[in-house]
Design a protein around this motif. Structure first.
Motif, PDB file in Angstrom:
ATOM      1  N   ILE A   1       0.830  -1.206   0.000  1.00 33.63           N
ATOM      2  CA  ILE A   1       0.000   0.000   0.000  1.00 33.63           C
ATOM      3  C   ILE A   1       0.864   1.254   0.000  1.00 33.63           C
ATOM      4  CG2 ILE A   1      -1.654   1.315   1.375  1.00 33.63           C
ATOM      5  CD1 ILE A   1      -2.740  -1.434   2.356  1.00 33.63           C
ATOM      6  N   VAL A   2       1.864   1.286   0.864  1.00 34.64           N
ATOM      7  CA  VAL A   2       2.735   2.464   0.974  1.00 34.64           C
ATOM      8  C   VAL A   2       3.499   2.702  -0.329  1.00 34.64           C
ATOM      9  CG1 VAL A   2       4.775   3.407   2.135  1.00 34.64           C
ATOM     10  CG2 VAL A   2       2.963   2.328   3.481  1.00 34.64           C
ATOM     11  N   VAL A   3       4.123   1.659  -0.850  1.00 35.23           N
ATOM     12  CA  VAL A   3       4.919   1.802  -2.078  1.00 35.23           C
ATOM     13  C   VAL A   3       4.034   2.236  -3.244  1.00 35.23           C
ATOM     14  CG1 VAL A   3       6.283   0.538  -3.779  1.00 35.23           C
ATOM     15  CG2 VAL A   3       6.722   0.207  -1.341  1.00 35.23           C
TER      16      VAL A   3
ATOM     17  N   ILE B   1       3.197   5.969  -2.930  1.00 41.08           N
ATOM     18  CA  ILE B   1       4.363   6.814  -3.204  1.00 41.08           C
ATOM     19  C   ILE B   1       4.687   6.830  -4.696  1.00 41.08           C
ATOM     20  CG2 ILE B   1       6.853   7.036  -2.841  1.00 41.08           C
ATOM     21  CD1 ILE B   1       6.397   6.147   0.038  1.00 41.08           C
ATOM     22  N   ILE B   2       4.633   5.663  -5.353  1.00 43.44           N
ATOM     23  CA  ILE B   2       4.883   5.613  -6.795  1.00 43.44           C
ATOM     24  C   ILE B   2       3.853   6.455  -7.547  1.00 43.44           C
ATOM     25  CG2 ILE B   2       4.841   4.115  -8.825  1.00 43.44           C
ATOM     26  CD1 ILE B   2       6.059   1.915  -7.100  1.00 43.44           C
ATOM     27  N   SER B   3       2.573   6.323  -7.172  1.00 45.50           N
ATOM     28  CA  SER B   3       1.522   7.113  -7.819  1.00 45.50           C
ATOM     29  C   SER B   3       1.770   8.602  -7.618  1.00 45.50           C
ATOM     30  CB  SER B   3       0.149   6.723  -7.265  1.00 45.50           C
ATOM     31  OG  SER B   3      -0.166   5.385  -7.566  1.00 45.50           O
ATOM     32  N   GLY B   4       2.113   8.987  -6.394  1.00 45.95           N
ATOM     33  CA  GLY B   4       2.353  10.393  -6.102  1.00 45.95           C
ATOM     34  C   GLY B   4       3.504  10.965  -6.901  1.00 45.95           C
TER      35      GLY B   4
ATOM     36  N   GLY C   1       0.620   7.908   1.595  1.00 52.62           N
ATOM     37  CA  GLY C   1       1.712   6.955   1.785  1.00 52.62           C
ATOM     38  C   GLY C   1       2.419   7.134   3.109  1.00 52.62           C
ATOM     39  N   VAL C   2       2.697   8.389   3.491  1.00 51.65           N
ATOM     40  CA  VAL C   2       3.357   8.654   4.777  1.00 51.65           C
ATOM     41  C   VAL C   2       2.458   8.235   5.929  1.00 51.65           C
ATOM     42  CG1 VAL C   2       4.216  10.474   6.283  1.00 51.65           C
ATOM     43  CG2 VAL C   2       4.798  10.496   3.855  1.00 51.65           C
ATOM     44  N   SER C   3       1.163   8.523   5.822  1.00 52.61           N
ATOM     45  CA  SER C   3       0.227   8.136   6.878  1.00 52.61           C
ATOM     46  C   SER C   3       0.199   6.622   7.064  1.00 52.61           C
ATOM     47  CB  SER C   3      -1.178   8.649   6.535  1.00 52.61           C
ATOM     48  OG  SER C   3      -2.138   8.207   7.461  1.00 52.61           O
ATOM     49  N   GLU C   4       0.249   5.884   5.960  1.00 53.78           N
ATOM     50  CA  GLU C   4       0.162   4.423   6.011  1.00 53.78           C
ATOM     51  C   GLU C   4       1.441   3.763   6.524  1.00 53.78           C
ATOM     52  OE1 GLU C   4      -2.828   4.594   2.164  1.00 53.78           O
ATOM     53  OE2 GLU C   4      -0.671   4.315   1.956  1.00 53.78           O
ATOM     54  N   MET C   5       2.562   4.482   6.512  1.00 52.11           N
ATOM     55  CA  MET C   5       3.810   3.916   7.022  1.00 52.11           C
ATOM     56  C   MET C   5       3.723   3.526   8.493  1.00 52.11           C
ATOM     57  SD  MET C   5       6.788   6.328   5.379  1.00 52.11           S
ATOM     58  CE  MET C   5       7.095   6.384   3.619  1.00 52.11           C
TER      59      MET C   5
END
Length: 419
Positions: free
Chosen positions: A81-83, A86-89, A190-194
């Motif tokens: 989910i995180v990766v 981040i890739i999408s962003g 992504g940061v929130s999900e980390m």
């Protein structure tokens, strides 16, 4: 690091981290979708290009969806989910900065837009199964229905707010700023999900790790055989696939309908898309209130499946924005009611041990013709000089005949009645 057990509370730390991140990124995604459609229309005027862009954005999900589900079962779902976010962003931010730096370089920006669209489709193929598989691990079993409801509500709220706001903001801020906002929303998510911690995920035994591809193919084949042997379910999936194919030209040409026939800008495109989403929410609620069963349910579904294309067919001849808004709301309501009943029926009719594969195949098979419909809709739109009334009417008429044709099949009627 993992947590030993699922919290009893719905609004626990881990679920809130996932939910808030997804809510923010979904808002950005809807604004991005509105900006992308209108930017392509204004810069190129090509319905074919728009159709191919939508095709390339959806095709990876259709092809890779089952693989993404298997991947989510074998690897850390939080990391996936995180990766993915981040890739999408980063991809969307690259597009935003390119538009800001080279605002008139359409010949450079269009290929880059295709690359970002394909990247997003690939990422979603892995992201969505990981999200769906993670939610049951974030809340207690008795809270799962509430967690899914909240997740669906936030998704629909994002559709409503993001689409309506995206149409208005496109005129005031422009596409590059909306793309920038979308990219930042992905990074926030992504940061929130980390910081999410899931219970330990069972891993395959060592001897099971070698024949991964063969095992996957065998399990997929089992799901396909299950669907194929049940003629009523098989007929429904074929009907859904062809209906989705016929509705795609309508969606591809929707921005041109708003611009050329309603004589409105991007704000009304956003309002109409939001109206359709509001109708879908009403359909969800109506399905829960009516609780149709047996022959009554089959007749109700038949009526809704006929009304959906009829509303779109009428829409092509409407030039009053308020009336168009009413029609898309009614169409969304019929669509929402049909979706709730049919998904519930399939879930109930399918044994638990094979349900995941059947639902995955349902998405892949029912959506398999959609990319073709998008590409064909764009090409036909250009060949007919954006003759939206003609294309909408043909698609609506063909859809009505298709539904009536499947209704003559006894197995199809039995499935809608007894599943």
């Amino acid at each position: 690091e993992t947590v030993p057990a699922r919290p009893a509370r719905l609004f626990n730390r881990n679920f809130l981290l996932l939910w808030q991140g997804q809510a923010v990124s979904r808002l950005g995604t809807q604004a991005f979708a509105v900006a992308m459609m209108f930017w392509v229309m204004e810069k190129t005027g090509s319905a074919s290009l728009m159709g191919f862009l939508m095709t390339f954005s959806m095709l990876p999900g259709v092809l890779l969806g089952p693989i993404g589900g298997t991947f989510a079962d074998r690897h850390s779902r939080v990391k996936i989910i995180v990766v993915c976010d981040i890739i999408s962003g980063l991809g969307v931010l690259l597009l935003a900065f390119a538009m800001m730096s080279l605002p008139d370089a359409v010949d450079v920006l269009i290929p880059l837009l295709f690359v970002v669209a394909v990247l997003g489709g690939v990422v979603q193929a892995f992201f969505m199964p990981a999200i769906a598989a993670s939610i049951p691990d974030l809340v207690a079993p008795e809270r799962l229905a509430a967690a899914n409801s909240l997740n669906q509500f936030s998704n629909q709220a994002a559709l409503l707010i993001g689409q309506a706001a995206g149409g208005v903001l496109y005129n005031t801020l422009g596409a590059p700023i909306l793309f920038l906002i979308d990219g930042l929303s992905y990074l926030f998510s992504g940061v929130s999900e980390m910081f999410i911690r899931l219970p330990a995920q069972p891993q395959p035994q060592e001897e099971e790790k070698q024949p991964v591809f063969r095992t996957y193919m065998q399990q997929t084949a089992e799901g396909f055989r299950y669907v194929w042997q049940r003629t009523g379910l098989r007929s429904f999936i074929f009907a859904a696939s062809f209906l989705n194919f016929l509705i795609m030209p309508v969606m591809v040409l929707f921005p041109f309908y708003v611009s050329l026939y309603l004589r409105q800008g991007s704000e009304w495109y956003g309002f109409l898309m939001a109206g359709m989403s509001a109708g879908a929410v009403s359909g969800f609620v109506l399905a829960g209130v009516l609780k149709l069963q047996g022959a009554g349910r089959a007749r109700g579904l038949l009526i809704c499946m006929l009304l959906m294309p009829v509303f779109f067919g009428i829409l092509g001849f409407v030039k009053v924005p308020a009336l168009a808004l009413a029609l898309v709301f009614l169409d969304g309501a019929a669509m929402g009611l049909v979706n709730v009943y049919l998904v519930t029926m399939i879930q109930r009719a399918t044994p638990s041990e094979i349900r995941g594969r059947v639902m995955g195949l349902l998405g892949t098979l029912s959506g398999g013709l959609m990319p073709i419909g998008m590409a064909l809709g764009g090409v036909v739109g250009d060949l007919t000089g954006k003759n939206v009334p003609l294309i909408y009417a043909v698609c609506a008429g063909a859809s009505v005949l298709l539904v009536l044709g499947f209704w003559t099949l006894r197995d199809f009627r039995d499935f809608l009645t007894n599943a």
